[in-house]
Design a protein around this motif. Sequence first.
Motif, short mmCIF file in Angstrom:
data_model
loop_
_atom_site.label_atom_id
_atom_site.label_comp_id
_atom_site.label_asym_id
_atom_site.label_seq_id
_atom_site.Cartn_x
_atom_site.Cartn_y
_atom_site.Cartn_z
N THR A 80 0.81 -1.21 0.00
CA THR A 80 0.00 0.00 0.00
C THR A 80 0.85 1.26 0.00
OG1 THR A 80 -0.07 0.00 2.41
CG2 THR A 80 -1.84 -1.17 1.26
N ALA A 81 2.07 1.16 -0.49
CA ALA A 81 2.93 2.33 -0.50
C ALA A 81 2.41 3.36 -1.49
CB ALA A 81 4.35 1.94 -0.87
N PRO A 82 2.21 4.60 -1.04
CA PRO A 82 1.73 5.63 -1.97
C PRO A 82 2.85 6.04 -2.93
CG PRO A 82 2.21 6.59 0.15
CD PRO A 82 2.40 5.10 0.30
N GLU A 83 2.41 6.55 -4.09
CA GLU A 83 3.39 7.01 -5.06
C GLU A 83 4.03 8.30 -4.55
OE1 GLU A 83 2.18 7.31 -9.09
OE2 GLU A 83 0.99 5.48 -9.01
N ALA A 84 5.25 8.49 -4.98
CA ALA A 84 5.97 9.69 -4.56
C ALA A 84 5.32 10.91 -5.23
CB ALA A 84 7.43 9.59 -4.97
N PRO A 85 5.22 12.01 -4.54
CA PRO A 85 4.62 13.20 -5.15
C PRO A 85 5.49 13.70 -6.31
CG PRO A 85 5.56 13.73 -3.02
CD PRO A 85 5.65 12.24 -3.18
N GLN A 86 4.82 14.20 -7.33
CA GLN A 86 5.54 14.68 -8.50
C GLN A 86 5.75 16.18 -8.41
OE1 GLN A 86 3.14 13.49 -11.80
NE2 GLN A 86 4.26 11.57 -12.06
N SER A 87 6.88 16.60 -8.94
CA SER A 87 7.13 18.03 -9.00
C SER A 87 6.36 18.61 -10.19
CB SER A 87 8.62 18.30 -9.16
OG SER A 87 9.05 17.85 -10.43
N ASN A 88 6.25 19.94 -10.22
CA ASN A 88 5.55 20.59 -11.34
C ASN A 88 6.24 20.26 -12.66
OD1 ASN A 88 3.66 21.73 -9.70
ND2 ASN A 88 4.80 23.64 -9.43
N ARG A 89 7.53 20.17 -12.66
CA ARG A 89 8.27 19.86 -13.88
C ARG A 89 7.91 18.47 -14.41
NH1 ARG A 89 14.75 20.70 -14.22
NH2 ARG A 89 14.90 20.70 -16.47
N GLN A 90 7.79 17.51 -13.50
CA GLN A 90 7.42 16.16 -13.90
C GLN A 90 6.00 16.11 -14.45
OE1 GLN A 90 8.13 14.22 -10.18
NE2 GLN A 90 10.18 13.54 -10.76
N LYS A 91 5.10 16.85 -13.83
CA LYS A 91 3.71 16.88 -14.30
C LYS A 91 3.62 17.46 -15.70
CE LYS A 91 1.73 17.32 -9.68
NZ LYS A 91 1.07 18.24 -8.75
N LYS A 92 4.34 18.55 -15.97
CA LYS A 92 4.33 19.17 -17.29
C LYS A 92 4.91 18.23 -18.34
CE LYS A 92 4.66 23.95 -15.74
NZ LYS A 92 5.50 25.16 -15.68
N ALA A 93 5.96 17.51 -17.98
CA ALA A 93 6.57 16.58 -18.93
C ALA A 93 5.61 15.46 -19.27
CB ALA A 93 7.86 16.01 -18.35
N GLU A 94 4.83 14.98 -18.31
CA GLU A 94 3.86 13.93 -18.59
C GLU A 94 2.71 14.45 -19.44
OE1 GLU A 94 2.51 11.72 -15.23
OE2 GLU A 94 4.55 11.20 -14.61
N LYS A 95 2.29 15.71 -19.24
CA LYS A 95 1.22 16.30 -20.06
C LYS A 95 1.62 16.34 -21.52
CE LYS A 95 -1.40 19.45 -17.18
NZ LYS A 95 -1.65 20.85 -16.89
N ARG A 96 2.89 16.69 -21.76
CA ARG A 96 3.39 16.78 -23.13
C ARG A 96 3.64 15.41 -23.74
NH1 ARG A 96 8.33 19.54 -22.08
NH2 ARG A 96 7.65 20.47 -20.15
N GLY A 97 3.50 14.36 -22.95
CA GLY A 97 3.72 13.03 -23.47
C GLY A 97 5.19 12.66 -23.51
N GLY A 98 5.96 13.39 -22.79
CA GLY A 98 7.39 13.13 -22.75
C GLY A 98 7.71 11.93 -21.89
N GLN A 99 8.93 11.88 -21.49
CA GLN A 99 9.41 10.76 -20.71
C GLN A 99 8.74 10.75 -19.33
OE1 GLN A 99 13.55 10.94 -19.87
NE2 GLN A 99 13.64 8.88 -19.03
N LYS A 100 8.20 9.60 -18.97
CA LYS A 100 7.59 9.48 -17.67
C LYS A 100 8.63 8.92 -16.71
CE LYS A 100 2.91 8.97 -19.20
NZ LYS A 100 1.64 8.30 -19.05
N VAL A 101 8.66 9.50 -15.56
CA VAL A 101 9.63 9.11 -14.55
C VAL A 101 9.01 8.09 -13.63
CG1 VAL A 101 11.15 9.92 -12.71
CG2 VAL A 101 10.69 11.38 -14.69
N ARG A 102 9.70 6.98 -13.42
CA ARG A 102 9.19 5.95 -12.52
C ARG A 102 10.10 5.90 -11.29
NH1 ARG A 102 7.82 0.48 -15.59
NH2 ARG A 102 5.61 0.83 -15.42
N TYR A 103 9.46 5.78 -10.17
CA TYR A 103 10.19 5.65 -8.91
C TYR A 103 9.89 4.27 -8.32
CZ TYR A 103 10.85 10.65 -9.20
OH TYR A 103 11.21 11.89 -9.60
N ASN A 104 10.91 3.61 -7.86
CA ASN A 104 10.70 2.29 -7.24
C ASN A 104 10.76 2.39 -5.77
OD1 ASN A 104 10.53 1.12 -9.71
ND2 ASN A 104 12.70 0.66 -9.84
#
Length: 174
Positions: free
Chosen positions: A150-174
């Motif tokens: 039940t580990a929650p996902e790490a919060p994303q920074s604004n930069r990461q959110k914008k990159a995902e909106k543009r369809g760019g590289q998605k960052v995965r955290y383990n």
Amino acid sequence: MANKAAKQLARANTATLNRTHLTTLVLHTLFILYRLLYRSGSWSKYLLLSLPSLVIELYLERLGRPKYASGGSDGVLISAGEDMEAKGVTEYMWDIVYVTWGVLGLVGVAGEWAWWVWAIVPMYAVYLAVGMYRGMGGMMSGMSPPDTATAPEAPQSNRQKKAEKRGGQKVRYN
């Protein structure tokens, strides 16, 4: 000039240690002469309460004295020794040496009761230990192992959110 910092540290350590040994020699000699000539007192207290300072001084000598290949200060520098102005344990060791010097002078001037001033050293050590223990307790209380299911996902920074909106590289955290 090769190893300039090491050579400067070696010179500083040598000067510090020589000055410390000379000061200790002068203070203890004056204290002993004063005790023999003018005022009697407890030699066992003197030995017991001066011994930690002298042992620490020998330890600092081994720790900080530079080592040269040919044995003298003109040879090739092998080790500059540890920094005698380092924070932490080294700093507390110097404090013990300085307090002992002060207590020797105070006992010489004020009398036998002044040996109690040396009690500052263990009281200060207990104060630091309690503070460190409390700090560690606060850190340890928040260190429970996370539940991986039940580990929650790490919060994303604004930069990461914008990159995902543009369809760019998605960052995965383990």
